[in-house]
Design a protein around this motif. Structure first.
Motif, short mmCIF file in Angstrom:
data_model
loop_
_atom_site.label_atom_id
_atom_site.label_comp_id
_atom_site.label_asym_id
_atom_site.label_seq_id
_atom_site.Cartn_x
_atom_site.Cartn_y
_atom_site.Cartn_z
N LYS A 121 0.83 -1.22 0.00
CA LYS A 121 0.00 0.00 0.00
C LYS A 121 0.86 1.27 0.00
CE LYS A 121 -4.20 -1.94 0.75
NZ LYS A 121 -3.83 -3.30 0.32
N SER A 122 2.17 1.09 0.26
CA SER A 122 3.07 2.26 0.34
C SER A 122 4.51 1.84 0.06
CB SER A 122 2.96 2.92 1.72
OG SER A 122 3.26 1.97 2.72
N ILE A 123 5.35 2.84 -0.21
CA ILE A 123 6.76 2.59 -0.51
C ILE A 123 7.58 3.78 0.00
CG2 ILE A 123 6.57 3.59 -2.86
CD1 ILE A 123 8.60 1.42 -3.78
N ILE A 124 8.78 3.50 0.49
CA ILE A 124 9.65 4.56 1.04
C ILE A 124 10.73 4.92 0.01
CG2 ILE A 124 11.19 5.21 2.93
CD1 ILE A 124 9.86 2.99 4.61
N THR A 125 10.92 6.22 -0.21
CA THR A 125 11.94 6.69 -1.15
C THR A 125 12.94 7.61 -0.45
OG1 THR A 125 10.95 8.80 -1.85
CG2 THR A 125 10.10 6.79 -2.91
N GLY A 172 -2.45 5.18 -6.82
CA GLY A 172 -3.15 4.82 -5.59
C GLY A 172 -2.28 4.18 -4.53
N ILE A 173 -1.06 4.67 -4.39
CA ILE A 173 -0.16 4.13 -3.37
C ILE A 173 0.50 5.29 -2.63
CG2 ILE A 173 1.92 3.97 -4.83
CD1 ILE A 173 2.46 1.22 -3.57
N SER A 174 0.76 5.11 -1.34
CA SER A 174 1.34 6.18 -0.53
C SER A 174 2.87 6.18 -0.65
CB SER A 174 0.91 5.94 0.93
OG SER A 174 1.67 6.73 1.78
N ILE A 175 3.45 7.37 -0.82
CA ILE A 175 4.90 7.53 -0.92
C ILE A 175 5.39 8.18 0.36
CG2 ILE A 175 6.82 8.51 -2.26
CD1 ILE A 175 5.09 6.62 -3.94
N GLU A 176 6.31 7.53 1.05
CA GLU A 176 6.89 8.10 2.28
C GLU A 176 8.34 8.46 2.00
OE1 GLU A 176 4.98 6.53 6.17
OE2 GLU A 176 5.64 4.77 5.06
N SER A 177 8.71 9.68 2.35
CA SER A 177 10.08 10.17 2.09
C SER A 177 10.63 10.80 3.36
CB SER A 177 10.06 11.19 0.95
OG SER A 177 9.46 10.64 -0.20
N PRO A 178 11.36 10.02 4.18
CA PRO A 178 11.81 10.52 5.48
C PRO A 178 12.71 11.76 5.42
CG PRO A 178 12.64 8.28 5.06
CD PRO A 178 11.66 8.59 3.99
N PHE A 179 13.43 11.96 4.31
CA PHE A 179 14.26 13.17 4.21
C PHE A 179 13.42 14.43 4.07
CE2 PHE A 179 17.48 9.98 3.12
CZ PHE A 179 18.57 10.45 3.83
N LEU A 180 12.14 14.26 3.71
CA LEU A 180 11.27 15.43 3.53
C LEU A 180 10.43 15.72 4.78
CD1 LEU A 180 10.18 14.85 -0.17
CD2 LEU A 180 11.77 16.57 0.71
N ASN A 181 10.71 15.00 5.85
CA ASN A 181 10.08 15.27 7.13
C ASN A 181 10.43 16.71 7.56
OD1 ASN A 181 10.59 15.43 10.20
ND2 ASN A 181 9.30 13.62 10.04
N ASN A 182 9.49 17.43 8.15
CA ASN A 182 9.71 18.84 8.51
C ASN A 182 10.91 19.05 9.41
OD1 ASN A 182 7.68 19.91 6.94
ND2 ASN A 182 6.12 19.67 8.52
N ALA A 183 11.12 18.14 10.36
CA ALA A 183 12.26 18.29 11.29
C ALA A 183 13.59 18.13 10.55
CB ALA A 183 12.15 17.25 12.41
N VAL A 184 13.62 17.22 9.56
CA VAL A 184 14.84 17.03 8.76
C VAL A 184 15.10 18.27 7.91
CG1 VAL A 184 15.99 15.60 7.01
CG2 VAL A 184 14.51 14.51 8.72
#
Length: 318
Positions: A125-129, A174-186
């Protein structure tokens, strides 16, 4: 200097750890580059799946590094070997979603399209980039030789216009993309880190993303921590599309088409590969020209934002 560098590294490690751990997805798009390897390092206890896209018919540079990080972190790796015919079909869908004929963007993001499509077909349902690291930490090769004041301004400009086609592709499919480098704290921390820690010499060589490399060199293999920036098109092998189009479209046909497009649409096409993408784009959306707008690209006459780069046709600098 030592203390401040240690402090920056410690903060960077902690902020990225928290950001990666906040990801819900159990699948990482793995390139074997610095950014996706950092994510893999933080999530290894979770044993997420990883996927890499490798072209069957062109030379790719990612395969060895993906296998290395998979082995090091003990993560299951799925390698999707794609044939040229599959890539060409996927290009049409990628252009349909991104609504441009920018050759670099298409070559890079057809890889993400294929990874996301694979994820859906495998029930994810999602993938991390690793999106965002190059922009925030000055990873692009054209930045590394700029003087410090110019570099600072350029990084600020890039961050103000950065966009990530993977988000658009994910939404369309229709899939969620998660990008930890784009987190507001980062992002906030990256803004505070001086550019002389982002681009710096190490062993007589100049490196982008220096602070990321230095912080994580003890946690991931050295060959990956100090691997040179490799765009998705090179890593996966889709850069080979340029030669493919040069071999199948003769110079005579290209010149004829180029003149016709310039005469009929007012659009200047710079390469045979771009011509192929433009023909698909035009069939789907018509001419890109914005005739009533003043600030337009000199090549494709499409509106440009606060940028030296045309998102529509890929012209740079403009």
């Amino acid at each position: 200097m030592c203390f401040s560098l240690d402090k920056v590294s410690k903060n960077l490690y902690e902020v990225l750890e928290e950001s990666c751990n906040s990801c819900k997805s159990n699948l990482i798009s793995l390139s074997g580059g610095l950014d996706s390897s950092i994510i893999a390092y933080f999530l290894k206890q979770r044993k997420p799946k990883t996927v890499a896209i490798i072209t069957e018919d062109f030379v790719s540079t990612d395969l060895t590094y993906c296998q290395m990080i998979s082995k090091e972190m003990k993560l299951p790796l799925s390698i999707l070997y794609v044939k040229t015919t599959t890539i060409l079909e996927a290009i049409e869908d990628t252009i349909k979603i991104l609504k441009n004929f920018n050759d670099i963007e298409i070559r890079n993001n057809v890889v993400m399209y294929l990874a996301i499509k694979w994820a859906i077909e495998n029930g994810e349902k999602s993938i991390i980039t690793g999106d965002g690291a190059d922009e925030l930490f000055a990873g692009y090769s054209f930045l590394i030789n700029k003087p410090e004041d110019e570099l600072e301004e350029e990084v600020r400009r890039i961050c103000s216009v950065m966009h990530f086609p993977a988000q658009k592709i994910g939404k369309a499919l229709g899939i969620s993309i998660e990008s930890p480098f784009l987190n507001n704290a980062v992002k906030k921390l990256a803004e505070e880190i001086p550019v002389n820690l982002k681009v710096r010499n190490e062993k007589e060589k100049r490196w982008g993303k220096w602070i990321l490399r230095k912080t994580f060199e003890k946690y991931i293999p050295q060959q990956i921590a100090w691997r040179e920036k490799s765009p998705m098109q090179e890593g996966s092998g889709t850069v080979g599309l340029t030669n493919l189009f040069n071999s199948i479209i003769s110079e005579e046909i290209f010149v004829e088409k180029r003149l016709t497009v310039e005469k009929e649409d007012g659009v200047i096409i710079r390469s045979r590969e771009s011509m192929h993408y433009y023909e698909i784009f035009k069939k789907l959306f018509g001419s890109p020209a914005d005739s009533h707008i003043e600030n337009v690209c000199p090549y494709c006459k499409h509106t440009i934002e606060n940028s030296k780069f045309c998102r529509m046709c890929g012209a740079f600098p403009i």
